[in-house]
Design an enzyme around this catalytic site. Structure first.
Site, mmCIF file in Angstrom:
data_model
loop_
_atom_site.group_PDB
_atom_site.id
_atom_site.type_symbol
_atom_site.label_atom_id
_atom_site.label_comp_id
_atom_site.label_asym_id
_atom_site.label_seq_id
_atom_site.Cartn_x
_atom_site.Cartn_y
_atom_site.Cartn_z
ATOM 1 C CG ASP A 269 -0.227 -0.075 -23.802
ATOM 2 O OD1 ASP A 269 0.499 0.059 -22.806
ATOM 3 O OD2 ASP A 269 0.092 0.316 -24.941
ATOM 4 C CD GLU A 311 0.365 2.454 -20.015
ATOM 5 O OE1 GLU A 311 1.548 2.818 -19.875
ATOM 6 O OE2 GLU A 311 -0.302 2.728 -21.022
#
Length: 619
Positions: A269, A311
């Site tokens: 992330d 991501e």
């Protein structure tokens, strides 16, 4: 002369071979990232860390490691399809997830992304992305033992478990942050802390605000410490200092711990933000790619069954490098989100014009990358950011980037005259005019506003078009829970004080199993099952098969070819609300041709229904 047969290879020898293979891909990143440190000593510490986790690796995962060493491109198969869900919203608790495995198998799923499930901070947690403890499961969902058992059952069913690993920051309640706050210099060096606001103010001159409505600015002052802390996302999320090699080792330690619990895919992330440099936007800097290569290649030594997905929700020019380009080719993240395909899908749908989509997809993206691929999706748990640049709109007559972004935001919040969509603005920034968009797939596609059979048909067709696009464009298609049955926006989050300030919860509804009884939902589900089944039977749609975008010279159509070794599959999509015909020669096809999705034979012109898509091969 007799030769004594060699004994079978031991686990220690196997590790040594993998270390020799991977070490060379660590030296360069370590040297560039940590020039003031002893690279040899850091390599030794990394080897010891990897060896320790390898020794603890369960036997069944070691077998999977061997299988994937022999087939390192396993994740590129056309049989791969992902289902993305919140554990509580699908099943209540972890222990109930296995009961949903038959449903996933019937859908055609081989990859299960369990949305943030590691222990978050109490109260607001950015949807679980403010992690307090990476080694514990959120107690509201279950235990680490249950997590390991669920992963075992998913793997037995041929489904690879995926979870989120937040790399840019931790919660301020994390043990590292608590030690830093208490004055421990070792852990203060884990974060970016400043004794006064001189440097923060200088950095702010070139930084953007991620959540301007709820968390303006990028730094927070803590009087108890007398320090400013870098907090890109929210005050309670402290940015890690990746210039410190101790952070690299600590995060790698965590990844390998979770890999030994059965995780096969890590969604990394907020990777674009990991490195900071004065005078830049502190996104997509070259060092980010060195970090990702080092994490990926180190993981491959001690847990070769594991892959990483970046991501990075960034513009087209910055996206491709996350799959590895130049010296990082074949060494960086194996997957990356294709947010640009998502943006262009919605743009073309609203405008009924694919010229911008054709230009962006043809200009900015290679036909293939080495041992990596995109993960395409139509919408996700987050908002849609309208990544439309002036450089790209300059190639489309009479299209202005700012005006088009405003049009899209208005169209999908439902305020534009004639819009079929029902979404909502997110994080409006009055200084920049930027607005992002929230909403479920079905609500944005018009199912929420549909009142006539024809309007329902059009909404279902838009959803089918999106699912067939991501299933055929290349990579692992991501299906977000509820989209397969056309679930609508959920506004109940407004009654929850911990979520009411985050509009993204409107596209994160609790699974409504009764929804399948709705006729439109049943059609959406049937369509998706058929699309994924056809994909599985079509090797030309695998992730390692090149994708070539065609310019058909028709603004109604988006066309691309999957260039298989044995044959080509030509995909053509109609983004208008009217039937549309095209001559086979326009698509470099010779009649007759067959549509794989409907088994329709076209002997002359090819006719597409409103928002229709065809996967064409020579008959």
């Amino acid at each position: 002369m007799s030769v004594t047969p060699r004994k079978p290879i031991t686990n220690a020898e196997l590790f040594a071979l993998r270390w020799d293979r991977g070490r060379r891909d660590l030296i360069g990143p370590f040297t560039r990232l940590y020039p003031g440190h002893d690279a040899a000593a850091l390599l030794d510490r990394t080897r010891d860390l990897l060896d320790r986790h390898w020794r603890k690796r369960p036997a069944d995962l070691r077998r999977l490691d061997l299988e994937r060493d022999l087939n390192p491109d396993w994740f590129l198969s056309q049989k791969m399809a992902a289902y993305v869900f919140y554990i509580d919203k699908l099943a209540g608790r972890l222990a109930n997830v296995p009961a949903n495995i038959p449903y996933m198998q019937d859908l055609g799923i081989t990859y299960a992304h369990m949305m943030p499930c590691l222990m978050p901070r109490p109260g607001p947690s950015d949807g679980g992305y403010a992690v307090m403890d990476y080694t514990r499961i959120n107690p509201a969902l279950g235990t680490m033992a249950e997590f390991q058992q669920v992963n075992l059952q998913l793997r037995a069913a041929g489904i690879s478990p995926c979870i989120d690993m937040v790399l840019n920051h931790t919660a301020k309640e994390h043990d590292w942050a608590q030690r830093a706050r208490a004055g421990d210099p070792f852990y203060q060096a884990f974060y970016r802390m400043y004794d006064d606001d001189t440097l923060p103010k200088q950095f702010e001159e070139t930084l953007v605000e991620i959540f301007p409505e709820q968390a303006p600015g990028n730094f927070t002052y803590y009087p108890d410490m007398g320090k400013w802390v870098w907090t890109t996302f929210n005050e309670y999320q402290w940015d890690l200092n990746w210039e410190n090699p101790e952070v690299f080792l600590a995060i790698l330690d965590t990844i390998l711990f979770l890999a030994n619990k059965g995780v096969e895919v890590f969604r990394l992330d907020a990777v674009a933000f990991m490195w900071k440099r004065m005078g830049t936007g502190c996104q997509n800097l070259p060092e980010v790619h060195d970090i990702l290569q080092a994490l990926t290649q180190a993981t491959r030594i001690a847990a070769p069954a594991v892959i990483h997905k970046a991501e990075a929700i960034v513009g087209p020019a910055d996206l491709v490098p996350y799959l590895g380009t130049g010296s990082h080719a074949g060494r960086e993240s194996q997957l990356a989100y294709h947010n640009n395909l998502m943006v262009q899908y919605w743009s073309s749908l609203a405008a009924g014009d694919t010229r911008l989509m054709t230009h962006v997809m043809k200009t900015h993206f290679p036909q293939s990358v080495r041992r990596a691929s995109f993960a395409p999706y139509i919408r996700c748990h987050d908002d849609i950011g309208w990544a439309i640049t002036p450089e790209d709109t300059a190639h489309v007559a009479h299209l202005d980037a700012v005006a088009h972004r405003n049009f899209l935001a208005d169209f999908y919040n439902g305020s534009f005259p004639g819009s079929f969509a029902r979404g909502a603005d997110f994080q409006s920034n009055p200084d920049t005019g930027d607005r992002r968009t929230n909403g479920t797939l079905a609500s944005l596609c018009g199912l929420e506003t549909a009142t006539t059979p024809q309007e329902v048909d059009h909404a279902v067709a838009r959803i089918r078009l999106g699912h067939a696009l991501i299933a055929s464009y290349g990579g692992i298609p991501l299906i977000y829970m509820g989209d397969e049955v056309g679930m609508l926006n959920d506004h109940s989050y407004l009654d929850d004080p911990t979520r009411a300030d985050d509009g993204r919860w409107m596209q994160r509804p609790v699974m409504d199993w009764n929804r399948r009884d709705d006729p439109a939902a049943a059609r959406i589900l049937s369509d998706l099952k058929h699309i994924l089944a056809t994909r599985r039977a079509t090797p030309q749609l695998a992730g390692d098969v090149p994708t070539r975008v065609l310019d058909a010279g028709d603004p109604a159509l988006f066309c691309y070819q999957r260039l298989g070794d044995d044959r080509t599959v030509t995909c053509v999509a109609n983004f208008t609300a009217h039937p549309h015909s095209v001559a086979p020669s326009t698509l470099s096809l010779v009649s007759p041709v067959m549509d794989l999705l409907t088994q329709t034979l076209f002997a002359a012109d090819i006719t597409l229904p409103p928002c229709g898509i065809l996967w064409l091969t020579p008959a």
